[in-house]
Write an enzyme that holds these catalytic residues in place. Structure first.
Site, mmCIF file in Angstrom:
data_model
loop_
_atom_site.group_PDB
_atom_site.id
_atom_site.type_symbol
_atom_site.label_atom_id
_atom_site.label_comp_id
_atom_site.label_asym_id
_atom_site.label_seq_id
_atom_site.Cartn_x
_atom_site.Cartn_y
_atom_site.Cartn_z
ATOM 1 N N ILE A 147 -9.043 -4.412 -19.337
ATOM 2 C CA ILE A 147 -8.960 -5.171 -18.088
ATOM 3 C C ILE A 147 -8.337 -6.522 -18.418
ATOM 4 O O ILE A 147 -8.909 -7.334 -19.142
ATOM 5 C CB ILE A 147 -10.355 -5.330 -17.454
ATOM 6 N N ILE A 157 2.498 -8.236 -4.345
ATOM 7 C CA ILE A 157 2.005 -7.597 -3.115
ATOM 8 C C ILE A 157 0.535 -7.949 -2.871
ATOM 9 O O ILE A 157 -0.161 -7.262 -2.142
ATOM 10 C CB ILE A 157 2.214 -6.067 -3.156
ATOM 11 N N GLY A 158 0.101 -9.022 -3.520
ATOM 12 C CA GLY A 158 -1.267 -9.482 -3.291
ATOM 13 C C GLY A 158 -2.275 -8.905 -4.261
ATOM 14 O O GLY A 158 -3.476 -9.106 -4.117
ATOM 15 N N GLY A 202 -4.310 1.464 -15.276
ATOM 16 C CA GLY A 202 -4.085 0.760 -14.007
ATOM 17 C C GLY A 202 -5.333 0.756 -13.154
ATOM 18 O O GLY A 202 -6.084 1.733 -13.134
ATOM 19 N N GLY A 206 -5.110 -0.569 -9.773
ATOM 20 C CA GLY A 206 -4.700 -0.869 -8.398
ATOM 21 C C GLY A 206 -5.241 0.093 -7.359
ATOM 22 O O GLY A 206 -5.480 -0.292 -6.219
ATOM 23 N N GLU A 207 -5.382 1.348 -7.719
ATOM 24 C CA GLU A 207 -5.729 2.345 -6.703
ATOM 25 C C GLU A 207 -6.998 3.133 -6.988
ATOM 26 O O GLU A 207 -7.522 3.797 -6.095
ATOM 27 C CB GLU A 207 -4.554 3.318 -6.527
ATOM 28 N N PHE A 256 0.815 -1.219 0.000
ATOM 29 C CA PHE A 256 0.000 0.000 0.000
ATOM 30 C C PHE A 256 0.844 1.264 0.000
ATOM 31 O O PHE A 256 0.360 2.324 0.388
ATOM 32 C CB PHE A 256 -0.972 0.005 1.188
HETATM 33 MO MO1 MOS Z 1 0.959 2.695 -3.873
HETATM 34 S S1 MOS Z 1 0.878 4.302 -2.602
HETATM 35 O O1 MOS Z 1 1.322 3.408 -5.326
HETATM 36 O O2 MOS Z 1 1.923 1.536 -3.263
#
Ligand code: MOS
Length: 701
Positions: free
Chosen positions: A591, A453-454, A664, A666-667, A227
């Site tokens: 995706i 990282i999962g 992306g 991820g976030e 994270f």
């Molecule tokens: Mo994240 S804050 O880009 O690991």
């Protein structure tokens, strides 16, 4: 679901995946850091005798015992203070001693017996008390942007809304606290560490330790959540290497839960002043977003809270500023959806306020200001399917059934509120290398120094590699996390799948071409690969590729987008907001792996739910330390807090962003939901909340 949809899952759920704490090392010593119980101030002295008498203790180090020999300004370092502190103490929790023993129990016992004598001064810890000290720091992103003429934009508006918005300090709270094992052979260092960036840690440590980069190998296994806290090199990694060198034996330092609140970065609190101006028809004429975040003394980390406002809405006059205030806290760092994550809480609550001030539907207001090009740079977008996201999510949610008046929707003793928000995250890309090898017998090996990282990188790379070769994904084996593998950037910034995936794709395509050449025919079938290798007397055939994102500043603006709709229920008697439904739709290019992409977004939405309702980390003024020392004192969402969540993706491919058409995911899920919840609370109660987490006290009036 086939195993290839989540290749890393079986070992993890069976407890067979080996994390740093599980790895056996011959001759291993265990190190435990001793943090100052209070700060800031002066370390008057350490009482080490009792610690040294604990059986099994090999060494107790204090400031000056383990000097770094090189410079400490590498950009992959999380902070410049990498050694044991003293006599000057920057903040509570700063490591002042390192106990090394033959086993972890002895090291912990000895660490408890270290006496730390400090003289403290009152900590400067509340951002609000020091806003007049805000300063600009230049880092990798501009602190100020100006487009058009703000004053003119304000003057031509019919409606202006202005507010101050606050987000709290938060911690990463990964399941696996950070840790590292260092082992030297002669002048060569091998460091196993729970990290999101092996090459970054290698470069930083080589500099700090004053050894050539090629004498350092950094490796990581599966990482139990990063994270962003594991996105840089932190003092425990440096200290493990220094202690191992001093003692001539491998040393492991595992941070415990308590230390994971102080021994590496956290997300700093922000205060944001936002002004939005619009004409009666809803057209924005001015956006002003000034953000201030907490920083550590002598260290540089800027939470660029205004970043989202630079790119979200079409507006001819935009002024943004990002400032910091230096406080007596640990160094902050990137945390899942840094910048836009906290920043769009402010912008998207402000947009909701503007919608109410204009008497317009909040969704219609967003559509009326839809940006067709980046409003700050003027560049066209590589691809953007946010309009589809608004439509998809609004329909799925049932937004049109919303009764506009606040408090008008009821279910028994509860008021039901609907809220929505937009999400934007700047696309981050990094150069990546990969190697793809077909072995006799049919195993396809994919190698790159990315990190598990999962987040689902195994699933994504497996699919990407198998496809051009026409191979069954079950034949693919992915190897990651080692500086002996082809270099990749950090697994952060939602960049790994698009960057590493592009390199893997190109290597796999090259390998297919090579196999066809070796086989002498273009129509080679996958079943024939083994025959070709046998014919050519090859045990394996390998191709490598490098993918470098084009950094042409005249070209494209790139962002991931989302539209998130939530329903909250607020009881009339005890107004604890409960989120009852979430629908989010996202535009992130192609995706690659639907199962893990969805899982990432669901995780992000839950993360944003924590931001909106639970997570805050105040400082105890008596000790200068974060009050939280365990997850019992730092609330993150549990299953009981998590409602039905629906995730939709716009059909899209973005070949300008990456070879595989992906941006992306991820976030992006983390962004927008915080504001959507606050906006739904307003719709339910008529109480405008401009601070997260939302407190019951605020709703009690
Ligand atoms: Mo994240 S804050 O880009 O690991």
């Amino acid at each position: 679901m086939s195993a290839a949809a989540r290749p890393d899952a079986a070992a993890k759920v069976a407890g067979q995946a080996r994390y740093l704490a599980d790895l056996p090392w011959p001759d291993l010593l265990e190190g435990v850091l001793v943090g100052s119980p209070r700060g800031p101030g002066v370390l008057l002295g350490l009482d080490l005798e009792a610690a040294r008498r604990v059986p099994g203790v090999v060494a107790v180090f204090a400031a000056g015992d383990l000097p770094a020999t090189g410079a400490v300004d590498h950009w992959a370092l999380g902070q410049t203070r990498v050694g044991l502190a003293g006599p000057d103490l920057a903040h509570a929790g700063e490591p002042v001693a390192l106990v090394v023993a033959s086993d972890r129990g002895a090291a912990r016992e000895a660490a408890r017996r270290v006496g730390v004598r400090v003289r403290t001064r009152p900590p400067r810890h509340r951002l609000d008390d020091h806003l007049d000290e805000a300063i600009a720091i230049e880092d990798w992103m501009p602190s100020d942007t100006t487009v058009g003429d703000l004053a003119a934009g304000l003057a031509e508006a019919d409606v202006v809304v202005e507010g101050e918005y606050r987000t709290a300090s938060r911690h990463h709270a990964a399941l696996e606290p950070a840790g590292a094992v260092a082992r030297w052979e002669g002048d060569a260092l091998e460091l196993w560490t729970a990290t999101q960036w092996v090459y970054g840690v290698r470069a930083a440590l080589a500099q700090v330790l004053g050894v050539p980069v090629d004498r350092v190998r950094v490796r990581t296994g599966p990482v139990g959540g990063g994270f962003g806290a594991k996105g840089s090199a932190w003092p425990h990694e440096v200290l493990a290497a220094l202690a191992a060198r001093a003692l001539g034996r491998p040393v492991r330092i595992l941070l415990d839960r308590r230390q994971s609140f102080t021994a590496h970065g956290f997300q700093p609190a922000t205060v944001q002043r936002i002004t939005l101006a619009a004409r009666r028809d809803g057209t924005l004429t001015a956006i002003r977003h000034h953000g201030v975040s907490a920083a550590a003394a002598g260290e540089d980390y800027v939470e660029h809270a205004s970043l989202g406002s630079r790119g979200m809405y079409a507006c001819p006059n935009i002024e943004t500023r990002d400032r910091v205030v230096r406080l007596d806290l640990p160094q902050p760092t990137f945390m899942r959806a840094p910048h836009e994550g906290p920043g769009m809480v402010g912008l998207e609550i402000a947009m909701d306020e503007l919608a109410w001030a204009l008497g317009r539907d909040p969704l219609a207001l967003r559509l009326a200001n839809y940006a067709e090009a980046d409003p700050t740079s003027g560049r066209p977008f590589s691809s953007k399917a946010l309009r589809e996201c608004y439509t998809l999510a609004a329909e799925r949610f049932g937004w049109s059934a919303r009764v506009p008046e606040p408090g008008a929707q009821r279910r028994g003793r509860a008021r039901i509120g609907f809220g929505m928000a937009s999400a934007l995250m700047t696309t981050f890309r990094s150069a990546a290398n990969a190697r793809v090898t077909l072995e006799r017998g049919g195993t396809l090996l994919v190698e790159s120094a990315a990190h598990d990282i999962g987040s689902g990188i195994h699933a994504a790379l497996t699919r990407i590699a198998a496809e051009p070769l026409g191979l069954d994904p079950d034949r693919v084996e992915v190897r990651l996390g080692d500086t002996n593998l082809p270099e990749a950037g950090g697994t952060f910034g939602s960049s790994a799948t698009l960057s590493v995936g592009s390199a893997v794709r190109e290597a796999a395509v090259a390998l297919r071409r090579r196999l066809e050449e070796l086989g002498g025919e273009p129509g080679l079938r996958p079943e024939e690969y083994d025959e070709v290798l046998a014919l050519r007397r090859l045990e394996r055939v390998s191709e490598a590729a490098t993918w470098t994102p084009k950094r042409d500043p005249g070209a494209w603006a790139m962002n991931a987008y989302g539209a998130v709709f939530v329903e909250v229920r607020v009881d009339e008697d005890l107004p604890v907001p409960r989120v009852t439904r979430v629908v989010g739709a996202y535009s992130a290019g192609r995706i690659i792996s639907p199962v893990t992409a969805r899982s990432q977004v669901v995780g992000g939405l839950i993360w944003g739910l924590g931001q909106a309702l639970l997570e805050a980390s105040p400082v105890d003024p008596a000790t200068g330390r974060f009050v939280a020392t365990a997850l019992s004192g730092y609330r993150v969402p549990t299953q009981a807090d998590v409602p039905a969540i629906e995730v939709l993706f716009a059909e899209e491919s973005d070949p300008r962003a990456s070879v595989i058409g992906a941006r992306g995911v991820g976030e992006i899920g983390t962004i927008g939901i915080g504001a959507a919840i606050a906006n739904a609370v307003y719709h339910a109660t008529g109480i405008r909340v401009r601070e997260v987490p939302i407190r019951v006290q605020t709703l009690l009036g």
